[in-house]
Design a protein around this motif. Structure first.
Motif, PDB file in Angstrom:
ATOM      1  N   TYR A  77     -21.996 -10.143   4.779  1.00 25.86           N
ATOM      2  CA  TYR A  77     -21.624 -11.500   4.855  1.00 25.86           C
ATOM      3  C   TYR A  77     -21.037 -11.616   3.346  1.00 25.86           C
ATOM      4  O   TYR A  77     -21.498 -11.595   2.317  1.00 25.86           O
ATOM      5  N   LEU A  78     -19.716 -11.935   3.142  1.00 34.68           N
ATOM      6  CA  LEU A  78     -18.896 -11.852   1.983  1.00 34.68           C
ATOM      7  C   LEU A  78     -19.101 -13.458   1.593  1.00 34.68           C
ATOM      8  O   LEU A  78     -19.047 -14.441   2.124  1.00 34.68           O
ATOM      9  N   GLY A 112     -17.115 -14.936   4.396  1.00 30.75           N
ATOM     10  CA  GLY A 112     -16.274 -13.931   5.216  1.00 30.75           C
ATOM     11  C   GLY A 112     -17.412 -12.944   5.607  1.00 30.75           C
ATOM     12  O   GLY A 112     -18.663 -13.053   5.769  1.00 30.75           O
ATOM     13  N   LEU A 149     -18.027  -8.526   6.843  1.00 27.50           N
ATOM     14  CA  LEU A 149     -17.542  -7.077   7.105  1.00 27.50           C
ATOM     15  C   LEU A 149     -18.472  -6.472   7.867  1.00 27.50           C
ATOM     16  O   LEU A 149     -19.898  -6.773   7.701  1.00 27.50           O
ATOM     17  N   TRP A 170     -13.522  -7.744  10.277  1.00 24.08           N
ATOM     18  CA  TRP A 170     -13.242  -8.185   8.833  1.00 24.08           C
ATOM     19  C   TRP A 170     -12.746  -9.656   8.842  1.00 24.08           C
ATOM     20  O   TRP A 170     -11.751  -9.932   9.639  1.00 24.08           O
ATOM     21  N   GLN A 171     -13.321 -10.628   8.374  1.00 18.64           N
ATOM     22  CA  GLN A 171     -13.089 -11.905   7.922  1.00 18.64           C
ATOM     23  C   GLN A 171     -13.337 -12.097   6.598  1.00 18.64           C
ATOM     24  O   GLN A 171     -14.347 -11.827   5.723  1.00 18.64           O
ATOM     25  N   GLN A 172     -12.318 -12.681   5.887  1.00 17.16           N
ATOM     26  CA  GLN A 172     -12.435 -13.031   4.359  1.00 17.16           C
ATOM     27  C   GLN A 172     -11.472 -14.187   3.817  1.00 17.16           C
ATOM     28  O   GLN A 172     -10.294 -14.165   4.627  1.00 17.16           O
ATOM     29  N   THR A 173     -11.974 -15.050   2.960  1.00 16.11           N
ATOM     30  CA  THR A 173     -10.900 -15.743   2.394  1.00 16.11           C
ATOM     31  C   THR A 173     -11.041 -15.335   1.110  1.00 16.11           C
ATOM     32  O   THR A 173     -11.710 -14.576   0.228  1.00 16.11           O
ATOM     33  N   GLY A 196      -6.358 -16.519   3.947  1.00 15.52           N
ATOM     34  CA  GLY A 196      -7.605 -15.838   4.657  1.00 15.52           C
ATOM     35  C   GLY A 196      -6.974 -14.753   5.664  1.00 15.52           C
ATOM     36  O   GLY A 196      -5.977 -14.932   6.150  1.00 15.52           O
TER      37      GLY A 196
END
Length: 924
Positions: free
Chosen positions: A723-724, A728, A730, A777-780, A792
């Motif tokens: 968890y970014l 976010g 990965l 993949w989720q990211q801001t 994002g």
């Protein structure tokens, strides 16, 4: 190789033994976690580090520790997207200690924007992070940021999902490359029966996406969940009045422009809720949704088969072509309601209900070319041919199908300090009816010679549209009327009770849970078909030229002439309906052979224990389900035309051991692994003792198989999630499903009552598997300067491989692919967001998948071509209460394509164009 279940069996014994652990005599601590606006934060991680206690908040932001010793302790709350908070609490020897956390940050540091893309993403990721099993959560905010009208289309954005479409709109879901029947669908935990009598797969186009608060996808099961979810379980969570206390009103609506036909769609919905009483102990909620789509669809279909040329060898040739001119109207209505009573923090009573209706009203003008009614001429190839004496027919079909899904659930939840109890009783009715399903058919006396050229495989050349014999209306005479329908009703009563409490096992803290459940299903399917070809009816039938309108009938670039006037056809059908349907002689006798009734009662029990070893949580348990099944079908005596009921029954018991491990390598790195077992019971028409014989040659015999066994699957899942910060993810997940007794449909030649026939019957394949890989993949990009920090991304990719081994060779094959399986599916979305504006460009792609299997000849397997779609959404908050939004769907104008074995043999080519939708949102 079969998965080794010895470990699972050992885990089950451990779980049962754990129930004897005594709870420590300590004190309960409860709390509430909200954001700065008072909105509850689900999935927040709550810890008492010095005691090694960890839990998470529920959908209303609440948490509970049952056993905390007296004295001062520090409680920490961690929520992705907001700063971590820590408070001291002096635990007193009272019935309940209570604490409230409000997570907030300065505007300059704020990551989560309430009601935005990021807010929905934060809620989903936090719940996913703290769940014990492998799950995906889709929040209502996230659903609303995609142009997805129904639940099937909303699920296509979730890792592992592909959808099966009808006229471009999602209907069924395939999770992790598995058939649609392998995914259980429920609403607020109430299992939903399928409306279609031929399958257990639930038509998710019946349920609009804007009536749910969240979608919970369980990819690994726990023992307290029903076992009929080999691929996974989808739970649609409706809204609660306690999601946000006080009065709330949310409404939205809008209108679209559709490229094909220049028609408009309309959509509107609202949710109103309130909490009452001095301490807001009572809550009520009501929501409603309505949508109507009016769309034109262009459709060209061709049946390919192996034929013998005059030269003596075999080629693939088109033997039938249907060119369809559709006018469609689809309506969805849905209502949800909830009453909840919470007299104190330890007690909840609830009554929840949902009702959804989907009505598909389809008017279809059809030009039918029957090549094989004539003779194939010399010189044909696999793409070109000439047929002499082909047959032409024109037809109007008016078909209205109505799906209704109703659920009602009542229950309660009680926290007694040392133990927790919850229980529910629920009812589900799923029903499919055909208010109208009439066809009027005319046949031409002209038998033209027609050539075709499929060099352009999607839109071939057909000489008929140059010679124009189909435009000679005087040559068409009455062929037949048909009146038909199927009424299917499935009712299910279900109930469950769960008891859980803290204790100890093997010298460590443990949480024990056990429960009982029942599901009592009673269903029936009644098909009726009337065919009227009598001369007396023909005398009442107007000539085709007399009911033709002045509206052009155009399909792609094919000139079909003019449409049949719907109003004149309706008046005619009304005039002859009683003549046809009241005459028992005209009822197709074989239609009774499609009727059946079933009773299926499933009784379940489970026990499980959750052990915490510092950063590692181990859940071990065992579930058992006993199934009682009985059915009645009918066998027709074609001589006397009398139907005799034929019944069968069986019962069986299945055990489902479970071992699930969750390990926190750090606050942000989570590892999971699970060994589970699940079941998929046979489709009802496949297992009832029925024999349904076609009424036209060549003879086809659909036969039930009472010896059909349920499919069982031993499953292994493992994954890592990072968890970014600030918001976010990965993630990588792998899975393997070892299938036993996979159900498949087999076509075999034979003899029936002295005539050559093709038998269609479901059988069990001894072995099979599904395996795959998921990447997320989720990211801001808040770390980027200026406006770039508002960008994002969201992306996922799923690869799957599957096969079944039927244990013998048929048509040169013993190993077959699984229907619904695609080698890959992926999503990619880029979004931009500020306080008042957000936009999202999203792309979805799915690989080819098997639609229908021809066991005798793999070249005749029917496939759906993989499909890509590009969508765009944007919204702007004009004020704190009023916003505008825009949706653009299918910007790629991607067609729907089915083909036989090879892409050059196109069975169906269909296009529906793009849609532009404009709307308003209001929040109070």
């Amino acid at each position: 190789m079969k998965l080794n279940l010895v470990l699972l069996g050992s885990a089950s014994v451990m779980a049962l033994a754990g129930l004897s652990g005594a709870a420590s005599a300590q004190h309960a601590v409860s709390g509430l976690v909200t954001d700065a606006n008072g909105a509850p934060l689900p999935g927040a991680q709550v810890r008492v580090r010095e005691l090694g206690l960890t839990t998470s908040t529920n959908r209303q932001g609440q948490f509970t520790f049952l056993s905390v010793p007296s004295g001062e302790t520090r409680i920490e709350v961690n929520y992705l997207g907001l700063p971590t908070a820590e408070l001291a609490l002096d635990v007193q020897p009272v019935e309940r200690n209570f604490i409230t956390f409000t997570l907030a940050a300065d505007a300059a540091d704020r990551i989560v924007i309430t009601g935005s893309i990021l807010d929905g993403q934060a809620r989903a990721l936090n719940q996913q992070r703290t769940n014990r099993a492998t799950t995906n959560i889709v929040s209502a905010d996230a659903i609303g940021r995609f142009p997805d009208e129904n639940i099937a289309e909303a699920l296509q954005r979730v890792p592992g999902f592909g959808i099966e479409r009808d006229q471009g709109e999602g209907r069924y879901v395939n999770l992790r490359g598995a058939p649609a029947e392998f995914t259980q669908i429920s609403v607020d935990g109430v299992s939903i029966a399928a409306v279609d009598p031929g399958t257990r797969a639930v038509d998710l186009d019946t349920i609009p996406s804007d009536v749910v608060n969240a979608i919970e996808v369980s990819k690994t099961l726990l023992p307290n969940q029903d076992a009929d979810s080999i691929a996974g379980a989808v739970n649609l969570v409706t809204r609660s009045p306690f999601d946000r206390r006080g009065f709330r009103l949310n409404a939205q609506g809008g209108i679209s422009y559709n490229e094909y036909g220049g028609t408009n769609d309309r959509r509107a919905s609202f949710v109103v809720s309130n909490t009452f009483g001095e301490n807001e102990t009572m809550g009520a909620l009501f929501s409603a949704s309505y949508s109507q789509t009016d769309r034109r669809v262009d459709n060209f279909e061709s049946i390919w088969d192996l034929v013998t040329r005059p030269e003596g060898d075999e080629i693939f040739a088109v033997v039938e072509t249907e060119i369809k001119d559709y006018d469609t109207r689809r309506e969805r209505m849905a209502f949800t309601g909830a009453l909840e009573f919470r007299p104190d923090d330890q007690t909840t009573f609830f009554l929840r209900g949902t009702a959804s209706r989907f009505e598909d009203d389809e008017l279809r003008n059809l030009l039918y070319i029957e090549y094989e009614a004539g003779s194939l001429q010399p010189g044909a190839t696999n793409t070109t041919a000439t047929w002499a004496n082909a047959r032409l027919e024109k037809e109007l079909r008016r078909r209205i199908v109505r799906n209704d899904v109703f659920t009602l659930a009542a229950g309660g939840e009680h926290d007694f300090g040392t133990v927790e109890l919850d229980y529910s009783l629920s009812f589900n009715r799923s029903e499919q009816t055909y208010p109208q399903r009439n066809q009027l058919n005319y046949r031409s006396t002209i038998r033209p010679t027609i050539s075709y050229d499929y060099t352009n495989r999607d839109l071939p050349f057909v000489s008929l549209f140059e010679t124009g014999e189909h435009l000679n209306l005087a040559a068409f005479g009455f062929r037949e009327n048909t009146f038909r329908g199927t009424d299917t009703v499935m009712d299910e009563w279900s109930g469950r009770v769960n008891l859980s409490g803290d204790g100890a096992l093997f010298g460590t803290r443990a949480r024990h849970q056990a429960g009982l459940s029942f599901r009592l299903r009673d269903g029936s399917s009644d098909e009726f078909r009337f065919r009227d070809r009598r001369g007396s009816t023909a005398a009442l039938t107007p000539a085709l030229a007399d009911i033709i309108s002045n509206r052009p009938s155009q399909n792609f670039d094919y000139n079909l002439g003019f449409k049949i006037d719907d109003q004149l056809a309706q008046a005619y059908w009304r005039s002859v309906a009683n003549i046809s349907t009241e005459d028992a002689v005209l009822r197709v006798p074989q239609s009774v052979e499609a009727d059946y009734s079933v009773e299926e009662n499933i009784y379940g029990a489970y026990a499980m224990t959750e052990l915490d070893y510092g950063a590692t949580t181990v859940i071990a348990g065992l579930r058992v389900e006993h199934t009682d099944f009985s059915s009645t079908a009918f066998r027709l005596n074609t001589t006397t035309e009398t139907a005799t009921p034929v019944s069968n029954s069986r019962d069986y018991t299945n055990w489902f051991p479970n071992l699930t491990v969750r390990h926190e390598f750090s606050d942000n790195l989570i590892g999971r692994a699970a060994l589970t077992r699940a079941i998929a019971r046979p489709n009802y028409p496949d297992v009832v003792a029925r024999i349904s014989v076609g009424d036209t040659p060549p003879l086809t015999v659909n036969r039930g198989n009472p010896e059909l066994r349920p499919t069982l699957s031993n499953n292994f899942d493992a994954g890592l999630e990072y968890y970014l910060r600030p918001l976010g993810l990965l993630a990588v997940n792998v899975f393997y499903k070892d299938l036993e007794n996979y159900e498949f449909t087999l076509r075999t030649p034979g003899e029936f009552e002295g005539e050559q026939a093709t038998f269609i019957q479901a059988e069990n394949a001894p072995d099979g598997f599904i395996r795959g890989l998921e990447l997320t993949w989720q990211q801001t990009f808040d770390f980027l300067p200026g406006m770039l920090g508002n960008i994002g991304v969201f992306g996922n990719y799923t690869w799957t491989d599957s096969e079944m081994n039927i244990g013998r060779t048929i048509g040169g094959r013993s190993v077959f692919p699984l229907p619904g399986h695609s080698d890959y599916a992926y999503n990619l979305a880029v979004f931009y967001e500020t306080d008042r504006f957000n936009a999202r460009l999203s792309y979805n792609n799915r690989g080819d998948y098997l639609n229908a299997l021809d066991a005798e000849d793999g070249r005749k397997d029917l496939y759906w071509e993989g499909r890509e779609q590009l969508d765009f959404t944007a919204s702007f908050d004009v004020t704190d209460r009023l916003g505008v939004f825009f949706e653009a769907k299918n910007l790629t104008d991607t067609p729907g394509v089915r083909y036989f074995g090879d892409r050059s043999r196109v069975y169906e080519y269909e296009k529906f164009g793009y849609t532009m939708f404009f709307g308003l949102r209001f929040n109070y």
